[in-house]
Write a protein that holds these residues in place. Sequence first.
Motif, mmCIF file in Angstrom:
data_model
loop_
_atom_site.group_PDB
_atom_site.id
_atom_site.type_symbol
_atom_site.label_atom_id
_atom_site.label_comp_id
_atom_site.label_asym_id
_atom_site.label_seq_id
_atom_site.Cartn_x
_atom_site.Cartn_y
_atom_site.Cartn_z
ATOM 1 N N ALA A 16 31.009 116.854 58.729
ATOM 2 C CA ALA A 16 30.828 118.050 57.895
ATOM 3 C C ALA A 16 30.301 117.759 56.500
ATOM 4 C CB ALA A 16 32.148 118.821 57.802
ATOM 5 N N SER A 17 30.125 116.481 56.161
ATOM 6 C CA SER A 17 29.641 116.167 54.808
ATOM 7 C C SER A 17 29.070 114.758 54.775
ATOM 8 C CB SER A 17 30.793 116.278 53.792
ATOM 9 O OG SER A 17 31.796 115.313 54.060
ATOM 10 N N ASP A 38 35.204 116.907 62.875
ATOM 11 C CA ASP A 38 35.737 116.912 61.516
ATOM 12 C C ASP A 38 37.052 117.693 61.528
ATOM 13 O OD1 ASP A 38 34.073 116.243 58.683
ATOM 14 O OD2 ASP A 38 35.852 117.493 58.439
ATOM 15 N N TYR A 39 37.866 117.490 60.502
ATOM 16 C CA TYR A 39 39.114 118.259 60.405
ATOM 17 C C TYR A 39 38.922 119.572 59.661
ATOM 18 C CZ TYR A 39 39.473 116.809 55.513
ATOM 19 O OH TYR A 39 39.224 116.620 54.183
ATOM 20 N N ASP A 40 37.769 119.731 58.987
ATOM 21 C CA ASP A 40 37.495 120.917 58.174
ATOM 22 C C ASP A 40 36.878 122.008 59.060
ATOM 23 O OD1 ASP A 40 36.666 122.826 56.334
ATOM 24 O OD2 ASP A 40 36.000 121.347 54.860
ATOM 25 N N GLU A 41 37.726 122.851 59.607
ATOM 26 C CA GLU A 41 37.265 123.865 60.550
ATOM 27 C C GLU A 41 36.304 124.854 59.908
ATOM 28 O OE1 GLU A 41 39.107 126.966 63.871
ATOM 29 O OE2 GLU A 41 40.441 125.896 62.493
ATOM 30 N N ALA A 42 36.592 125.252 58.668
ATOM 31 C CA ALA A 42 35.733 126.222 57.987
ATOM 32 C C ALA A 42 34.327 125.662 57.794
ATOM 33 C CB ALA A 42 36.342 126.612 56.647
ATOM 34 N N ALA A 43 34.237 124.404 57.396
ATOM 35 C CA ALA A 43 32.931 123.783 57.199
ATOM 36 C C ALA A 43 32.175 123.663 58.516
ATOM 37 C CB ALA A 43 33.091 122.407 56.557
ATOM 38 N N VAL A 59 37.030 120.421 66.078
ATOM 39 C CA VAL A 59 38.025 120.173 65.036
ATOM 40 C C VAL A 59 38.970 119.081 65.519
ATOM 41 C CG1 VAL A 59 39.857 121.164 63.626
ATOM 42 C CG2 VAL A 59 37.868 122.562 64.256
ATOM 43 N N ASN A 61 41.707 116.049 63.837
ATOM 44 C CA ASN A 61 42.361 115.362 62.726
ATOM 45 C C ASN A 61 42.629 113.929 63.173
ATOM 46 O OD1 ASN A 61 43.921 114.351 60.674
ATOM 47 N ND2 ASN A 61 45.497 115.929 60.774
ATOM 48 N N THR A 91 37.797 107.039 54.222
ATOM 49 C CA THR A 91 38.228 107.427 52.888
ATOM 50 C C THR A 91 38.193 106.209 51.992
ATOM 51 O OG1 THR A 91 39.932 108.611 51.634
ATOM 52 C CG2 THR A 91 40.704 107.050 53.303
#
Length: 242
Positions: A16-17, A38-43, A59, A61, A91
């Motif tokens: 997502a990024s 990705d864990y960012d569902e909105a993105a 999605v 995690n 990270t």
Amino acid sequence: MAESLSGKVAAVTGAASGIGLATTRALLDAGATVVMVDYDEAALTRLGGELGKNAIPQVTNLLDAESCSAMVPGILEKAGKLDIMHCNAGTYIGGDLIETDTATIDRMLNLNVNAVMKNVRDVIPHMMERGTGDIVVTCSVAGHMPIQWEPVYSGSKWAITCFVQTMRRQLNKHGIRVGQVSPGPVISALLADWPEENLRKAKESGSLIEPTEVSEAIMFMLTRPRNVTIRDMVVLPTNFDI
């Protein structure tokens, strides 16, 4: 001569990024279908609408054991097969070790090392059965030399360098290529904890690269003829000094 990626299915973690998104865009442009993990569902929802039907959101995690274990089965259920696995999620921790709490260390090692090993482990049976596949891991130049201002991060990337190169030897006889890309500092969320003054100076001096410059290296790796394996590509800003 470059191989076509048209019709292939790829999965990208941390899609997502940053480098993950840049690689996703490049793969889609090359005709591949991409499962964006990705864990960012909105993105993922937003990007799925922007990138089209060949970008499939998932999605996951990676820090949750059950979610991580369900990742590869979920990809195969959605896409039917998997030709390319790009283990990219990670990270960053900088600074002296004494400044870092142990929970943060655990989180980073679980994401940068453990999740990568588990994801590769889970995708191997599918690729072995098909007799082909590509696994690319986002490592770092910090996986090649001791960077004194990031001992935890550098240690995690040394571990990944060892893991990738041992897996390359294990899997090459099964038609599976395994390699890594090792960027220097990239303009991404991983640098969010850099002091603003350090970030400003790095940008002004040309000591940072864009995510697309890493994704271009990944695309070069993936499009080599099958008799060629790029085991590692170190991609540095020209003015980066370590």
